[in-house]
Design a protein around this motif. Structure first.
Motif, mmCIF file in Angstrom:
data_model
loop_
_atom_site.group_PDB
_atom_site.id
_atom_site.type_symbol
_atom_site.label_atom_id
_atom_site.label_comp_id
_atom_site.label_asym_id
_atom_site.label_seq_id
_atom_site.Cartn_x
_atom_site.Cartn_y
_atom_site.Cartn_z
ATOM 1 N N ARG A 98 44.055 -3.413 -21.500
ATOM 2 C CA ARG A 98 42.977 -4.238 -20.926
ATOM 3 C C ARG A 98 41.861 -4.459 -21.931
ATOM 4 O O ARG A 98 41.638 -3.641 -22.819
ATOM 5 C CB ARG A 98 42.364 -3.532 -19.703
ATOM 6 C CG ARG A 98 43.232 -3.568 -18.488
ATOM 7 C CD ARG A 98 42.590 -2.794 -17.375
ATOM 8 N NE ARG A 98 42.297 -1.429 -17.785
ATOM 9 C CZ ARG A 98 41.339 -0.682 -17.268
ATOM 10 N NH1 ARG A 98 40.538 -1.171 -16.349
ATOM 11 N NH2 ARG A 98 41.157 0.554 -17.679
ATOM 12 N N ALA A 106 42.186 6.904 -28.272
ATOM 13 C CA ALA A 106 43.227 7.288 -27.302
ATOM 14 C C ALA A 106 44.131 6.100 -26.987
ATOM 15 O O ALA A 106 45.347 6.247 -26.887
ATOM 16 C CB ALA A 106 42.585 7.819 -26.024
ATOM 17 N N GLY A 158 47.864 6.269 -27.785
ATOM 18 C CA GLY A 158 48.691 6.293 -26.568
ATOM 19 C C GLY A 158 49.480 5.012 -26.350
ATOM 20 O O GLY A 158 50.537 5.045 -25.724
ATOM 21 N N ALA A 159 48.995 3.878 -26.839
ATOM 22 C CA ALA A 159 49.655 2.610 -26.529
ATOM 23 C C ALA A 159 49.948 1.762 -27.768
ATOM 24 O O ALA A 159 51.056 1.250 -27.921
ATOM 25 C CB ALA A 159 48.802 1.806 -25.558
ATOM 26 N N HIS A 219 43.239 -7.857 -15.261
ATOM 27 C CA HIS A 219 42.974 -6.452 -14.927
ATOM 28 C C HIS A 219 41.631 -5.984 -15.469
ATOM 29 O O HIS A 219 41.154 -4.920 -15.091
ATOM 30 C CB HIS A 219 44.042 -5.551 -15.578
ATOM 31 C CG HIS A 219 45.263 -5.339 -14.753
ATOM 32 N ND1 HIS A 219 46.489 -5.876 -15.078
ATOM 33 C CD2 HIS A 219 45.475 -4.633 -13.620
ATOM 34 C CE1 HIS A 219 47.380 -5.506 -14.195
ATOM 35 N NE2 HIS A 219 46.802 -4.755 -13.296
ATOM 36 N N VAL A 226 58.472 0.508 -20.972
ATOM 37 C CA VAL A 226 57.041 0.196 -20.915
ATOM 38 C C VAL A 226 56.270 1.364 -21.550
ATOM 39 O O VAL A 226 55.894 2.306 -20.852
ATOM 40 C CB VAL A 226 56.595 -0.021 -19.445
ATOM 41 C CG1 VAL A 226 55.153 -0.496 -19.381
ATOM 42 C CG2 VAL A 226 57.504 -1.011 -18.732
ATOM 43 N N PRO A 227 56.062 1.335 -22.868
ATOM 44 C CA PRO A 227 55.329 2.454 -23.484
ATOM 45 C C PRO A 227 53.863 2.468 -23.055
ATOM 46 O O PRO A 227 53.124 1.534 -23.336
ATOM 47 C CB PRO A 227 55.432 2.166 -24.998
ATOM 48 C CG PRO A 227 56.335 0.998 -25.160
ATOM 49 C CD PRO A 227 56.456 0.313 -23.841
ATOM 50 N N ASP A 229 48.460 8.501 -18.155
ATOM 51 C CA ASP A 229 47.668 8.063 -16.996
ATOM 52 C C ASP A 229 48.296 6.874 -16.263
ATOM 53 O O ASP A 229 47.926 6.588 -15.125
ATOM 54 C CB ASP A 229 46.221 7.720 -17.435
ATOM 55 C CG ASP A 229 46.176 6.581 -18.436
ATOM 56 O OD1 ASP A 229 47.086 6.471 -19.286
ATOM 57 O OD2 ASP A 229 45.232 5.784 -18.378
#
Ligand code: TYM
Length: 343
Positions: free
Chosen positions: A11, A19, A23-24, A49, A150-151, A155
């Motif tokens: 987003r 992070a 993380g992504a 979103h 979907v990596p 959370d």
């Protein structure tokens, strides 16, 4: 045969953090390096979103573009023909499928979503329908493109599971309309990580590092001045044990810094632990992490500054056109299934 799809989104509500990067962004770039050619890679910005909680709407359009640039600076190759980079709101099928899925999703299951519970606590004065409905829009994002993998960070696992539940329910009622994405266990072994990452807040390492936190020292922004970011690491909350151990239960702050050091330097956790576990100098250890953060940001921001807006916009527009076709085909299958279109 059409290629299987690997898809993720970040987003643009706030500046992305370290992070989000670890993380992504990094897992997605690793996926591209490993699998482009074999899989289709979809990297999108879920701009709808982005205002499920309040944002500065005058900055949203630009921060969506900036977000894509961050992905490119993280190493995503937009010249790769199997890679598509797009904005959610530019493909109206996302919103349309969300409505259909809404009618097959229960208020009870949405009320159990941890993120909703947490965020509605933080923003109790403005809990919108958008915040409540957010996982259904996320399900549409994934199902429209028949994504298998979907990596995401830990959370988001609950949202992946609800996507699987909604798709399975819909398929049971109407036949094989949607591809059900892999379960989170299969996802993590495909992505080659033991579990989804959960990078911790620097000020309260029992919590995740969150880009929406108002506490500046808790997070490292990708746009932070490298020297300022290094200072945040030096002032990170640790403990009074006095010896470095890798144990999130008893020493979450130190363990989180060990994890960041491993991920940023590309060394395994075992290698980093072998160097630091047993050290009694938190100052020296923190300095090593602070240096790694400073070096990473300096390099990352240099790459970010060299990305041209023209190339980015051209790629977005071409991808949006190509992806709208796929999304519209899935939407039509769902519309036909529920009786909105002739079968
Ligand atoms: P968002 O924008 O909050 O976060 C983007 C990505 O960063 C990961 N992440 C973390 N990873 C490790 N440690 C942390 N502390 C941490 N904080 C955030 C998130 O797990 C995520 O992977 N709903 C999603 C965006 C989205 C999406 C999608 C993702 C919308 N539709 C479809 C995948 C597929 C979100 O809010 O992520």
């Amino acid at each position: 045969m059409t290629k299987q799809v690997i898809l993720t989104g970040v987003r643009s509500n706030e500046e992305p953090t370290l992070a989000n990067y670890l993380g992504a962004f990094v897992p997605m770039v690793e996926m591209q390096k490993k699998y482009a050619g074999e899989y289709q890679i979809n990297m999108f910005v879920p701009d709808l979103h982005s205002f499920t909680t309040p944002v500065d709407h005058t900055a949203l359009y630009q921060s969506t573009l900036t977000n894509v640039k961050y992905f490119i600076a993280a190493g995503l190759d937009i010249d790769n023909p199997d890679t598509f980079v797009y904005r959610q709101s530019f493909i109206p099928a996302h919103s349309e499928l969300t409505w259909i899925l809404d009618c097959f999703t229960y208020v009870g299951e949405m009320s159990r979503m941890t993120q909703f519970k947490e965020k509605s606590g933080e923003h109790s004065e403005s809990v919108t329908m958008g915040l409540f409905n957010y996982p259904v829009l996320m399900a549409a994002d994934i199902l429209l493109y028949n994504a298998a993998y979907v990596p995401v960070g830990e959370d988001q696992f609950q949202h992946l599971e609800i996507t699987r539940d909604i798709a399975t329910r819909f398929n049971n009622k109407f036949g094989e309309i949607f591809t059900v994405p892999a379960d989170t266990k299969t996802q993590t072994s495909f992505i080659k990580r033991d579990s989804g990452l959960r990078i911790r807040s620097l000020t309260d390492p029992t919590k995740k590092m969150s880009k929406s936190s108002t506490e500046e020292k808790s997070k490292i922004l990708l746009s932070d001045d490298p020297g300022t970011a290094a200072k945040k690491v030096m002032s990170a909350t640790t403990d009074s044990v006095g010896v470095v151990h890798f144990d999130f239960e008893t020493q979450p702050g130190i363990s989180s810094l060990l994890q960041i050091l491993s991920l940023l330097t590309g060394r395994t956790q075992e290698e980093v632990n072998a160097e630091w576990v047993g050290s009694t100098s938190y100052g020296e250890f923190k300095k090593a992490v602070a240096d790694a953060v400073r070096d990473f940001l300096t390099d990352f921001q240099r790459r970010f500054a060299s990305i041209s807006d023209e190339a980015l916009i051209a790629k977005l527009e071409a991808s949006e056109q190509a992806m709208a076709e796929i999304a519209n085909a899935t939407l039509l299958r769902a519309q036909t299934a529920v009786g909105l279109r002739r079968g």
